[in-house]
Design an enzyme around this catalytic site. Structure first.
Site, PDB file in Angstrom:
ATOM      1  N   ARG A 152     -28.721   0.430  12.522  1.00 21.81           N
ATOM      2  CA  ARG A 152     -27.539   1.051  13.126  1.00 21.81           C
ATOM      3  C   ARG A 152     -26.327   0.670  12.278  1.00 21.81           C
ATOM      4  O   ARG A 152     -26.230  -0.457  11.786  1.00 21.81           O
ATOM      5  CB  ARG A 152     -27.317   0.579  14.567  1.00 21.81           C
ATOM      6  CG  ARG A 152     -28.257   1.210  15.584  1.00 21.81           C
ATOM      7  CD  ARG A 152     -27.945   2.706  15.820  1.00 21.81           C
ATOM      8  NE  ARG A 152     -28.867   3.312  16.770  1.00 21.81           N
ATOM      9  CZ  ARG A 152     -29.998   3.939  16.462  1.00 21.81           C
ATOM     10  NH1 ARG A 152     -30.376   4.036  15.195  1.00 21.81           N
ATOM     11  NH2 ARG A 152     -30.755   4.474  17.389  1.00 21.81           N
ATOM     12  N   HIS A 196     -28.514   9.885   8.707  1.00 19.76           N
ATOM     13  CA  HIS A 196     -29.367   9.482   9.840  1.00 19.76           C
ATOM     14  C   HIS A 196     -30.605  10.381   9.939  1.00 19.76           C
ATOM     15  O   HIS A 196     -30.839  11.021  10.976  1.00 19.76           O
ATOM     16  CB  HIS A 196     -28.569   9.524  11.158  1.00 19.76           C
ATOM     17  CG  HIS A 196     -29.102   8.550  12.173  1.00 19.76           C
ATOM     18  ND1 HIS A 196     -28.281   7.797  12.973  1.00 19.76           N
ATOM     19  CD2 HIS A 196     -30.373   8.206  12.510  1.00 19.76           C
ATOM     20  CE1 HIS A 196     -29.028   7.038  13.773  1.00 19.76           C
ATOM     21  NE2 HIS A 196     -30.290   7.271  13.512  1.00 19.76           N
ATOM     22  N   ASP A 203     -35.687 -13.078  12.450  1.00 13.54           N
ATOM     23  CA  ASP A 203     -35.827 -12.405  13.743  1.00 13.54           C
ATOM     24  C   ASP A 203     -35.779 -13.467  14.829  1.00 13.54           C
ATOM     25  O   ASP A 203     -36.039 -14.648  14.566  1.00 13.54           O
ATOM     26  CB  ASP A 203     -37.170 -11.640  13.797  1.00 13.54           C
ATOM     27  CG  ASP A 203     -37.173 -10.560  14.869  1.00 13.54           C
ATOM     28  OD1 ASP A 203     -36.872 -10.871  16.038  1.00 13.54           O
ATOM     29  OD2 ASP A 203     -37.487  -9.404  14.532  1.00 13.54           O
ATOM     30  N   ASP A 218     -28.623   4.875   5.882  1.00 13.04           N
ATOM     31  CA  ASP A 218     -28.956   6.102   6.613  1.00 13.04           C
ATOM     32  C   ASP A 218     -28.111   6.178   7.881  1.00 13.04           C
ATOM     33  O   ASP A 218     -28.173   7.165   8.609  1.00 13.04           O
ATOM     34  CB  ASP A 218     -30.448   6.077   6.983  1.00 13.04           C
ATOM     35  CG  ASP A 218     -30.917   7.378   7.628  1.00 13.04           C
ATOM     36  OD1 ASP A 218     -30.567   8.450   7.081  1.00 13.04           O
ATOM     37  OD2 ASP A 218     -31.611   7.332   8.660  1.00 13.04           O
ATOM     38  N   THR A 244     -31.078   1.045   7.627  1.00  9.45           N
ATOM     39  CA  THR A 244     -31.576   2.217   8.356  1.00  9.45           C
ATOM     40  C   THR A 244     -31.609   1.894   9.856  1.00  9.45           C
ATOM     41  O   THR A 244     -32.239   2.605  10.625  1.00  9.45           O
ATOM     42  CB  THR A 244     -32.996   2.618   7.892  1.00  9.45           C
ATOM     43  OG1 THR A 244     -33.851   1.486   8.025  1.00  9.45           O
ATOM     44  CG2 THR A 244     -33.008   3.109   6.454  1.00  9.45           C
ATOM     45  N   GLU A 279     -20.397   7.081  12.354  1.00  9.41           N
ATOM     46  CA  GLU A 279     -21.126   8.348  12.145  1.00  9.41           C
ATOM     47  C   GLU A 279     -20.988   9.338  13.302  1.00  9.41           C
ATOM     48  O   GLU A 279     -21.129  10.548  13.105  1.00  9.41           O
ATOM     49  CB  GLU A 279     -22.613   8.092  11.875  1.00  9.41           C
ATOM     50  CG  GLU A 279     -23.391   7.573  13.081  1.00  9.41           C
ATOM     51  CD  GLU A 279     -24.884   7.382  12.794  1.00  9.41           C
ATOM     52  OE1 GLU A 279     -25.218   6.650  11.858  1.00  9.41           O
ATOM     53  OE2 GLU A 279     -25.690   7.960  13.536  1.00  9.41           O
ATOM     54  N   LYS A 313     -41.205  -3.168  14.901  1.00 10.80           N
ATOM     55  CA  LYS A 313     -42.153  -2.125  14.439  1.00 10.80           C
ATOM     56  C   LYS A 313     -41.768  -1.583  13.059  1.00 10.80           C
ATOM     57  O   LYS A 313     -42.596  -1.485  12.161  1.00 10.80           O
ATOM     58  CB  LYS A 313     -42.203  -0.997  15.482  1.00 10.80           C
ATOM     59  CG  LYS A 313     -42.895  -1.422  16.775  1.00 10.80           C
ATOM     60  CD  LYS A 313     -42.839  -0.366  17.826  1.00 10.80           C
ATOM     61  CE  LYS A 313     -41.495  -0.237  18.501  1.00 10.80           C
ATOM     62  NZ  LYS A 313     -41.053  -1.410  19.266  1.00 10.80           N
ATOM     63  N   ILE A 314     -40.492  -1.226  12.887  1.00  8.42           N
ATOM     64  CA  ILE A 314     -40.074  -0.632  11.608  1.00  8.42           C
ATOM     65  C   ILE A 314     -40.016  -1.704  10.515  1.00  8.42           C
ATOM     66  O   ILE A 314     -40.513  -1.501   9.396  1.00  8.42           O
ATOM     67  CB  ILE A 314     -38.722   0.101  11.755  1.00  8.42           C
ATOM     68  CG1 ILE A 314     -38.871   1.265  12.748  1.00  8.42           C
ATOM     69  CG2 ILE A 314     -38.225   0.602  10.400  1.00  8.42           C
ATOM     70  CD1 ILE A 314     -37.570   1.937  13.148  1.00  8.42           C
ATOM     71  N   CYS A 344     -32.869  -4.412  12.616  1.00  6.04           N
ATOM     72  CA  CYS A 344     -32.661  -4.937  13.969  1.00  6.04           C
ATOM     73  C   CYS A 344     -31.832  -3.925  14.758  1.00  6.04           C
ATOM     74  O   CYS A 344     -31.171  -3.073  14.179  1.00  6.04           O
ATOM     75  CB  CYS A 344     -31.953  -6.291  13.904  1.00  6.04           C
ATOM     76  SG  CYS A 344     -30.381  -6.212  13.047  1.00  6.04           S
ATOM     77  N   PRO A 345     -31.860  -4.005  16.084  1.00  2.40           N
ATOM     78  CA  PRO A 345     -31.020  -3.089  16.863  1.00  2.40           C
ATOM     79  C   PRO A 345     -29.555  -3.521  16.797  1.00  2.40           C
ATOM     80  O   PRO A 345     -29.261  -4.645  16.373  1.00  2.40           O
ATOM     81  CB  PRO A 345     -31.563  -3.245  18.286  1.00  2.40           C
ATOM     82  CG  PRO A 345     -32.169  -4.604  18.320  1.00  2.40           C
ATOM     83  CD  PRO A 345     -32.638  -4.919  16.931  1.00  2.40           C
TER      84      PRO A 345
END
Ligand code: NAI
Length: 343
Positions: free
Chosen positions: A248, A309, A188, A272, A246, A277, A168-169, A219-220
Site C-alpha cells: 500500500r 495498482h 514480520d 504499484d 506493491t 493514488e 501470502k504475497i 505488509c498491509p
C-alpha cells in the site's frame, strides 16, 4: 438477513449488490461468477464516497475496491439506506472504518487471498525491468538507438533481498527470489515456516534495511506500517538499494523516497501503489494536467518505474476475486462467512 424462511438460493436471487468503481474487466468477471449465484448486480462506474452513497439506496450489499472511501460518514449513510454488508473485492481493508461499521451493524467481508502469484510476480516484473533498464531499452530500440550506455544491471544471484511482510504475497515473492539464488531476509510480526524452509532468516527491520540490496514491501497498511520506510529508514540502507512497493502506498514516505533518489541513496524504485493514488489511479487522465507535484517529480527519475495498482490484474486473480466476493455475500446472507473481517 433478508427473509428468515427463504432458501439460500432464494436469498441470493433477492440480494441486490451495488458494485462501485466498476471497470469493464470487473463486469466481465462478476457476470461470469454470478452465473452460479443469480444475485441482482448493478454496476456503477463511480467510486463510493459521501457524494455517491445514495446510489446504494435499496441495495443490501455494496461491493467496493481499494480506493472507495468507507469513512464513518459514508457508513452511516449506507446504514440509513438499509445496506447490511460491505463486500470488499480486495484483500486490504484500510479504507474501511471498521469501528463505524460495527457501530452501524454492517458486516465486512473481503477476499483475503485471490492470487498471491499475481502480485508477487508483478513485484518481480518491476524489479527485473528496473535492474535491466527494460523500460528505457524498449524506448531506445524503438527509436533506433542501440547504445548500451547507462543500461548496466546486476546479477540477481547472490544479492540480499529483504522482505517486509512475509504473508501470502511476501512468501510467494520469497520463493521466486530463492529461485534466483538470492539470500533472503524477512521482517514480520509472525514467522512463516514456508519462508524459513526457503532459507529466509527473520531479522529486525533495522538489520534488514542495513543489509538488503533489494527491499520489497508486502505488509498491509496499518498505523504501525504507515511511513515504515521514512527518512531514517532510507538513511541506514545500502547505497543504491532497490525499493519495491506493491503493498500500500503509504507504507512508503514518498517525499523521503524522492530525497533518497535525488541523493543517489536509492538505486531504483518500483511502485504499484502510491499514497495519494485515490482519485488518480484506475482512470485515463492522459489529457489532464497532473496536479500532484510529488507524483510528477517521481515520474522524472529514469530509475523509477510506476504502475497504476495493477498487481492483481491477472485472469486467475480476477476470476478468484469475483467468485470469492459473491461466495462471501452468499455466506453472510445465510449465516457465517469465514472471510468476514474481525470487528
Ligand atoms: P497477508 O495477510 O497474507 O500478509 C501480510 C503480512 O504482513 C503478514 O504476515 C503480517 O503478519 C505482516 N505484517 C502485518 N503488520 C506488520 C508489521 N507492522 N510489520 C511487518 N509485517 C507486518 O497479506 P497478503 O495477501 O500477502 O497481502 C499483503 C498486502 O499486499 C495487502 O495487505 C495489500 O495491502 C497488498 N496487496 C496489493 C495488491 C496490488 O494489486 N498491488 C493486491 C493485493 C494485496
Amino acid at each position: 438477513m433478508l427473509v428468515d424462511s427463504a432458501s439460500p438460493t432464494e436469498i441470493t436471487r433477492m440480494t441486490r449488490i451495488a458494485i462501485f468503481s466498476t471497470k469493464l474487466y470487473d463486469r466481465e468477471y462478476f457476470d461470469a461468477a454470478n452465473e452460479s449465484h443469480s444475485f441482482k448486480l448493478k454496476y456503477f462506474e463511480a467510486s463510493l464516497s459521501l457524494e455517491t452513497a445514495q446510489l446504494a439506496d435499496g441495495f443490501e450489499t455494496v461491493c467496493v475496491f481499494v480506493n472507495d472511501d468507507l469513512n464513518s460518514g459514508v457508513i452511516e449513510r449506507l446504514s440509513e439506506q438499509g445496506v447490511q454488508t460491505i463486500a470488499l473485492r480486495c484483500a486490504g481493508f484500510n479504507n474501511v472504518d471498521l469501528e463505524a461499521a460495527k457501530q452501524h451493524g454492517l458486516r465486512v467481508v473481503r477476499v483475503p487471498a485471490y492470487s498471491p502469484h499475481a502480485v508477487a510476480e508483478h513485484a518481480v516484473a518491476l524489479l527485473l525491468s528496473l535492474n535491466r533498464h527494460l523500460h528505457r531499452a524498449y524506448n531506445r530500440v524503438r527509436d533506433g538507438n542501440f547504445s548500451l550506455n547507462g543500461l548496466v544491471g546486476f546479477d540477481m544471484a547472490g544479492k540480499t533481498v529483504g522482505i517486509v511482510g512475509t504473508g501470502k504475497i511476501g512468501a510467494t515473492f520469497a520463493r521466486i527470489m530463492a529461485g534466483f539464488g538470492c539470500e533472503l531476509l524477512g521482517f514480520d510480526k509472525y514467522e512463516n515456516d514456508d519462508c524459513k524452509m526457503l532459507g529466509l532468516r527473520y531479522v529486525e527491520l533495522s538489520e534488514l534495511l542495513v543489509r538488503s540490496e533489494i527491499i520489497s514491501l508486502h505488509c498491509p497498511l496499518t498505523e504501525e506500517t504507515y511511513h515504515l520506510i521514512d527518512e531514517q529508514a532510507i538513511e541506514v540502507m545500502k547505497q543504491g538499494a532497490v525499493i519495491l512497493n506493491t503493498g500500500r502506498g503509504a507504507v512508503l514516505d514518498t517525499k523521503a523516497v524522492i530525497a533518497g533518489l535525488k541523493q543517489g541513496k536509492i538505486g531504483a524504485l518500483g511502485i504499484d501503489v502510491y499514497e495519494e493514488e485515490a482519485g488518480l489511479f484506475f482512470e485515463d487522465r492522459s489529457e489532464k494536467v497532473l496536479a500532484d507535484d510529488v507524483l510528477a517529480r517521481l515520474l522524472t527519475f529514469p530509475n523509477v518505474l510506476i504502475t497504476g495498482h495493477q498487481g492483481f490484474l491477472t485472469h486467475e486473480a480476477l476470476t478468484a476475486i469475483a467468485e470469492t466476493t459473491l461466495a462471501n455475500v452468499a455466506a453472510i446472507q445465510t449465516g457465517e462467512c469465514e472471510n468476514e473481517v474481525d470487528r
